[in-house]
Motif scaffolding. Structure first.
Motif, PDB file in Angstrom:
ATOM      1  N   ARG A   1      45.667  38.441  40.779  1.00 15.60           N
ATOM      2  CA  ARG A   1      45.667  37.957  42.488  1.00 15.60           C
ATOM      3  C   ARG A   1      45.888  36.336  42.637  1.00 15.60           C
ATOM      4  NH1 ARG A   1      40.638  36.260  43.850  1.00 15.60           N
ATOM      5  NH2 ARG A   1      38.812  36.716  42.537  1.00 15.60           N
TER       6      ARG A   1
ATOM      7  N   ASP B   1      47.548  46.325  31.134  1.00 11.72           N
ATOM      8  CA  ASP B   1      47.076  47.934  30.691  1.00 11.72           C
ATOM      9  C   ASP B   1      48.422  48.680  29.540  1.00 11.72           C
ATOM     10  OD1 ASP B   1      44.500  47.395  30.533  1.00 11.72           O
ATOM     11  OD2 ASP B   1      44.913  48.308  33.098  1.00 11.72           O
TER      12      ASP B   1
ATOM     13  N   ASN C   1      49.654  42.138  36.325  1.00 13.24           N
ATOM     14  CA  ASN C   1      49.173  43.521  36.481  1.00 13.24           C
ATOM     15  C   ASN C   1      50.542  45.265  35.940  1.00 13.24           C
ATOM     16  OD1 ASN C   1      47.008  42.550  38.263  1.00 13.24           O
ATOM     17  ND2 ASN C   1      48.466  42.286  39.838  1.00 13.24           N
TER      18      ASN C   1
ATOM     19  N   THR D   1      52.005  37.692  40.439  1.00 12.34           N
ATOM     20  CA  THR D   1      51.053  38.391  39.604  1.00 12.34           C
ATOM     21  C   THR D   1      50.972  39.976  39.630  1.00 12.34           C
ATOM     22  OG1 THR D   1      50.317  38.275  42.685  1.00 12.34           O
ATOM     23  CG2 THR D   1      48.762  36.493  41.227  1.00 12.34           C
TER      24      THR D   1
ATOM     25  N   GLY E   1      40.620  39.321  38.299  1.00 10.71           N
ATOM     26  CA  GLY E   1      39.469  40.038  38.921  1.00 10.71           C
ATOM     27  C   GLY E   1      39.573  41.543  37.892  1.00 10.71           C
ATOM     28  N   GLU E   2      38.389  42.408  39.126  1.00 10.79           N
ATOM     29  CA  GLU E   2      38.134  43.352  38.474  1.00 10.79           C
ATOM     30  C   GLU E   2      39.659  44.306  38.914  1.00 10.79           C
ATOM     31  OE1 GLU E   2      34.796  45.957  40.153  1.00 10.79           O
ATOM     32  OE2 GLU E   2      33.357  43.989  39.633  1.00 10.79           O
ATOM     33  N   ARG E   3      40.512  44.044  39.935  1.00 11.78           N
ATOM     34  CA  ARG E   3      41.206  44.795  40.316  1.00 11.78           C
ATOM     35  C   ARG E   3      42.894  44.151  39.941  1.00 11.78           C
ATOM     36  NH1 ARG E   3      40.515  45.602  46.422  1.00 11.78           N
ATOM     37  NH2 ARG E   3      41.427  47.868  46.097  1.00 11.78           N
ATOM     38  N   GLY E   4      42.940  43.406  38.764  1.00 13.89           N
ATOM     39  CA  GLY E   4      43.500  42.641  38.619  1.00 13.89           C
ATOM     40  C   GLY E   4      44.405  41.330  38.619  1.00 13.89           C
TER      41      GLY E   4
ATOM     42  N   ARG F   1      43.918  44.774  28.855  1.00 18.16           N
ATOM     43  CA  ARG F   1      42.477  43.682  30.154  1.00 18.16           C
ATOM     44  C   ARG F   1      42.056  43.532  29.043  1.00 18.16           C
ATOM     45  NH1 ARG F   1      41.996  44.457  35.447  1.00 18.16           N
ATOM     46  NH2 ARG F   1      43.619  46.577  35.628  1.00 18.16           N
TER      47      ARG F   1
ATOM     48  N   SER G   1      38.772  36.556  32.900  1.00 18.21           N
ATOM     49  CA  SER G   1      38.572  37.175  34.150  1.00 18.21           C
ATOM     50  C   SER G   1      37.443  35.827  34.992  1.00 18.21           C
ATOM     51  CB  SER G   1      37.544  38.163  34.616  1.00 18.21           C
ATOM     52  OG  SER G   1      37.982  38.763  34.058  1.00 18.21           O
TER      53      SER G   1
END
Length: 178
Positions: free
Chosen positions: A105, A68, A64, A60, A100-103, A73, A80
Motif C-alpha cells: 500500500r 503470493d 499485489n 502497489t 502490510g498484512e493486506r499487501g 509473501r 513488512s
C-alpha cells in the motif's frame, strides 16, 4: 428468483490469435529490446509537480497482483512495515510504499523521516529490470540502479527478483504451457 447462469470465462488474449500468428508474435517479443530513451526534462518537471498517489497506486496494485503468485509473501516478510521508496529519476516520480498484512500500500512518509530503502533508476532501466532484459547486478554495478538505506533490504529485493521464474511466467502469459 432463479440464479443467473455463470458467464463463460473469456480466453487469454494469446488464445484469441491463430497458432502461427501467436508463435510469430511470441518470437518477436522474445527478441524485442527496450530502446535507450530518457523522459524529456519538461515532462519530468511537470510529472514531479503532480500528485504521486496515482502512480504509487498502480505500482502497489501490480505488486499485489504478483504477491503470493510470483513474489512469495514469506520471503518478503522483512519488508513488512518498512518505508520503501522508488525514484524514477528521469520521470520525476517518487513512489512511497510499504508492505502490510493486506499487501502493498502507499506509505505516507513522516516529515523529515528517511525511507528504509530507496531504489533509484531511470524509466528505461526499471522497465528493462521488470522485463528481465537487464539483471539487478548489472544495473547496480554500472551505477544505473542505486540502492540507499538498509542494504539487507536491498539485497532481499534483489534476490527476490532473481528468484522469480520469469520464463515460466512469460510462457503462461503467451499461452505456452509445459
Amino acid at each position: 428468483m432463479p440464479a443467473l447462469p455463470a458467464l463463460p470465462r473469456p480466453p487469454l488474449p494469446s488464445h484469441l490469435l491463430p497458432g502461427s500468428l501467436r508463435q510469430r508474435i511470441g518470437e518477436r517479443l522474445a527478441t524485442l529490446r527496450i530502446p535507450d530513451f530518457t523522459v524529456p526534462a519538461p515532462v519530468a518537471k511537470l510529472v514531479s509537480r503532480l500528485p504521486q498517489q496515482p502512480p504509487t497506486h498502480v505500482l502497489t496494485l501490480a505488486l499485489n497482483l504478483a504477491l503470493d503468485r510470483i513474489l512469495p509473501r514469506d520471503t518478503l516478510e522483512p519488508l513488512s512495515g518498512r518505508h520503501l521508496q522508488m525514484r524514477v529519476l528521469d520521470a520525476g516520480l517518487t513512489l512511497d510504499f510499504t508492505l502490510g498484512e493486506r499487501g502493498f500500500r502507499r506509505a505516507t512518509p513522516a516529515a523529515g523521516a528517511r525511507p528504509d530503502l530507496i531504489l533509484s533508476a531511470t524509466t528505461r532501466d526499471f522497465m528493462a529490470l521488470a522485463l528481465r532484459e537487464e539483471d539487478p547486478d548489472t544495473l547496480f554495478f554500472s551505477r544505473r540502479l542505486r540502492m540507499e538505506g538498509d542494504t539487507d533490504l536491498g539485497l532481499l529485493v534483489k534476490n527476490t527478483l532473481d528468484a522469480v521464474d520469469w520464463d515460466a511466467l512469460k510462457a503462461k502469459l503467451l499461452g505456452r504451457h509445459g
